[in-house]
Design a protein around this motif. Structure first.
Motif: not given
Ligand code: AMP
Ligand code: GLY
Length: 426
Positions: A389, A330, A301, A387, A297, A396
């Protein structure tokens, strides 16, 4: 550039996925990798506890830059070996990796450099540890930590004297963690939410690359035994600009300056495990690598190229504005095997990953998977990280869970509350 990534978990899958998406990577090799990684990079079998074989692999593959995922090869001196051979590698030397591989070293270092942490005493014998616990110096609960690497199992929070004595006996007399329990750190129990704070250092400078929050217990509402991490989200709403500046100033900079001054400059990812107490942030532990599942996560970014950041840090040439962050949020949910964390089942067929990845904003990283007769199967405790986003954390989280709903394998278990503590705060 020809790049080698060392490791085989979901953290390394996230590293490889990110590097593969950047134009400057001419060839990407991962050792040993996993089936998810082999879909986007070349993999090479390797024993990560043998730095020598990894040096030979890098020679054979004419690698320009090596990135190390897990702590074991770092603590075994892989960076020292590569550097002796004139090969560029990103990570700390074995001496610098003691920030993670020896809790006694880390605590003494923090004391020398005024880094805020829990009060502690390092004990060389079981008698010393028993005396320390019995003296009332730390009260109860008291925290007992095996000095060395113990795969996340070396920390006990003892509620009373009986539990403390049992933990001291297990670590120091029965040697349940082998040599890792030869010394024990006894420390004050702190209270407050935990944050995983990440920085990248080139040996003299450090830049923050974001903070995440892990979910270490196996069950919802932080119940049950500790695990390697069952899910994470980033950014952490607990870490605002002033807190980030405070952690950089009170923790990261003294660490980087102190390590350099003591003769073992720290180059690599620095993971600061913090507890945000009423008296301010205090260090619970250091890791000398990215976290897993935090990497899954944190890395997406990064708005600037990861390869350039790592190459610059490895060469001692980090510059400001090399790690700007996306405002995206995330959330990562770990899908684990039945029996984890005590044991883990392997060989269960996995289905639905492609469907999960068709969910908007969803990426699936492989951790404990293997391919058997063409079929993807489980091969370890933490099998996958799903994950999500989005622009907002709630979305998320919803995306990660929508993705996870497509995936199944026998015995699959996961937490239903990843990120909830942040939503209640926002
Ligand atoms: P560590 O391996 O040092 O990260 O410790 C594992 C877990 O034990 C941490 O994630 C914390 O939840 C907890 N812990 C470690 N040290 C302390 C402390 N001094 N006070 C309270 N909890 C702690
Ligand atoms: N998620 C905790 C760690 O990587 O150590």
């Amino acid at each position: 550039m020809r790049v080698l990534v060392i490791g085989s978990g979901a953290r390394e899958h996230a590293l490889v996925a990110r590097l593969a998406s950047e134009g400057d990577v001419a060839e990407l090799v991962c050792a040993p990798g996993n089936p998810g990684i082999s879909a986007i990079a070349r993999t090479a079998p390797a024993d990560i506890s043998q730095p020598e074989t990894l040096v030979r692999l890098a020679d054979h593959e004419q690698i320009d830059l090596t990135v190390v995922g897990p702590e074991l090869p770092l603590s075994l001196g892989i960076v020292d070996r590569f550097t002796e051979q004139g090969r560029l590698i990103f990570g700390p030397t074995a001496q610098a990796a003691r920030l993670e591989s020896s809790k006694a070293f880390a605590k003494a270092f923090m004391a020398r450099h005024g880094v805020p942490t829990a009060r502690f005493r390092t004990c060389e014998t079981a008698d010393q540890a028993l005396a320390s616990v019995g003296s009332g110096e730390f009260g109860f609960p008291v925290v007992l930590k095996a000095d060395g690497l113990a795969a996340g199992k070396g920390v006990v929070i003892a509620a009373d004297r009986g539990e403390a004595e049992a933990a001291i006996t297990a670590a120091m007399i029965e040697r349940r963690f082998g040599q890792a329990g030869a010394r024990l750190v006894v420390e004050e129990c702190l209270d407050g939410p935990e944050v995983s704070f990440f920085a990248v250092s080139d040996g003299t400078r450090a830049l923050p690359i974001g903070a995440a929050q892990d979910h270490k217990r196996i069950f919802d509402d932080d119940q049950g035994p500790n695990t390697g991490g069952m899910g994470a989200f980033a950014p952490s709403p607990l870490v605002d600009e002033p807190l980030q500046a405070r952690v950089m100033h009170n923790v990261v900079e003294p660490v980087v300056n102190g390590m350099a001054a003591e003769g073992y400059p720290f180059r690599g990812f620095l993971y600061v495990g913090l507890m945000v107490t009423d008296a301010g942030p205090k260090v619970i532990e250091f890791n000398v690598r990215l976290g897993d599942p935090e990497a899954q996560v944190i890395l997406p970014r990064l708005a600037d190229p990861l390869l350039q950041l790592i190459a610059a840090a490895a060469a001692g040439k980090l510059r400001q504005r090399m790690c700007r962050l996306s405002p995206d949020k995330l959330a990562g949910v770990v899908l684990a095997s039945r029996g984890y964390p005590e044991s883990s089942e392997s060989g269960q067929p996995i289905s639905g990953i492609e469907e999960a990845e068709r969910t908007p904003g969803v990426t699936v990283y492989h951790g404990g998977t293997a391919r058997r007769d063409g079929q993807l199967v489980t091969a370890g405790g933490r099998v996958l990280t799903v994950v999500g986003r989005a622009g907002a954390l709630a979305e998320a989280i919803a995306r990660a869970y929508a993705g996870a709903l497509h995936i199944s394998f026998d015995g699959m278990q996961y937490r239903r509350d990843i990120g909830r503590k942040a939503l209640s705060r926002l």
